[in-house]
Design an enzyme around this catalytic site. Structure first.
Site, PDB file in Angstrom:
ATOM      1  N   GLY A   1       0.800  -1.217   0.000  1.00 46.77           N
ATOM      2  CA  GLY A   1       0.000   0.000   0.000  1.00 46.77           C
ATOM      3  C   GLY A   1       0.833   1.268   0.000  1.00 46.77           C
ATOM      4  O   GLY A   1       0.294   2.367  -0.047  1.00 46.77           O
ATOM      5  N   CYS A   2       2.130   1.165   0.055  1.00 48.40           N
ATOM      6  CA  CYS A   2       3.020   2.323   0.066  1.00 48.40           C
ATOM      7  C   CYS A   2       3.294   2.710  -1.379  1.00 48.40           C
ATOM      8  O   CYS A   2       3.675   1.882  -2.181  1.00 48.40           O
ATOM      9  CB  CYS A   2       4.317   1.940   0.773  1.00 48.40           C
ATOM     10  SG  CYS A   2       5.218   3.311   1.457  1.00 48.40           S
ATOM     11  N   VAL A   3       3.093   3.981  -1.725  1.00 55.32           N
ATOM     12  CA  VAL A   3       3.328   4.422  -3.107  1.00 55.32           C
ATOM     13  C   VAL A   3       4.706   5.031  -3.279  1.00 55.32           C
ATOM     14  O   VAL A   3       5.343   5.427  -2.389  1.00 55.32           O
ATOM     15  CB  VAL A   3       2.251   5.416  -3.584  1.00 55.32           C
ATOM     16  CG1 VAL A   3       0.930   4.717  -3.735  1.00 55.32           C
ATOM     17  CG2 VAL A   3       2.149   6.591  -2.664  1.00 55.32           C
TER      18      VAL A   3
END
Length: 104
Positions: free
Chosen positions: A102-104
């Site tokens: 979920g980390c961009v």
């Protein structure tokens, strides 16, 4: 996977520069990785990094900020002070772990 040399360590990295083999990591390499993103590691940084690595070893995935705060006992605000702007991504990078889901 590309191989790069950081502070005398040959390591395998992905296209974003994250280590692809956490076993290639050591504390000297962590210092070099931190310096690359403008950080000087303190005892507080090390507490977060060690929690992250142990949690990864136990669970097989990189912990989110919420987990580091809830289980690791480090308040989210403090994580933003220690690892400004993108703490989850920066912690994983320095700890030699994959970027959290979920980390961009």
């Amino acid at each position: 996977m590309p191989v790069t040399t950081l502070d005398g360590h040959q390591v395998h990295v992905n296209d974003e520069g994250f280590l692809t083999d956490p076993a290639e990591w050591d504390e000297d390499l962590a210092q070099a990785l931190a310096a690359q993103i403008g950080l000087t590691l303190t005892d507080e940084h090390w507490a977060a990094i060690r929690f992250l690595r142990q949690d990864y070893a136990d669970r097989g995935e990189t912990a989110t900020l919420r987990r580091i705060s809830a289980v690791g006992g480090i308040p989210v605000k403090q994580l933003f002070v220690l690892f400004p702007q993108k703490p989850a991504k920066k912690m994983a990078y320095v700890a030699g772990l994959p970027k959290p889901q979920g980390c961009v």
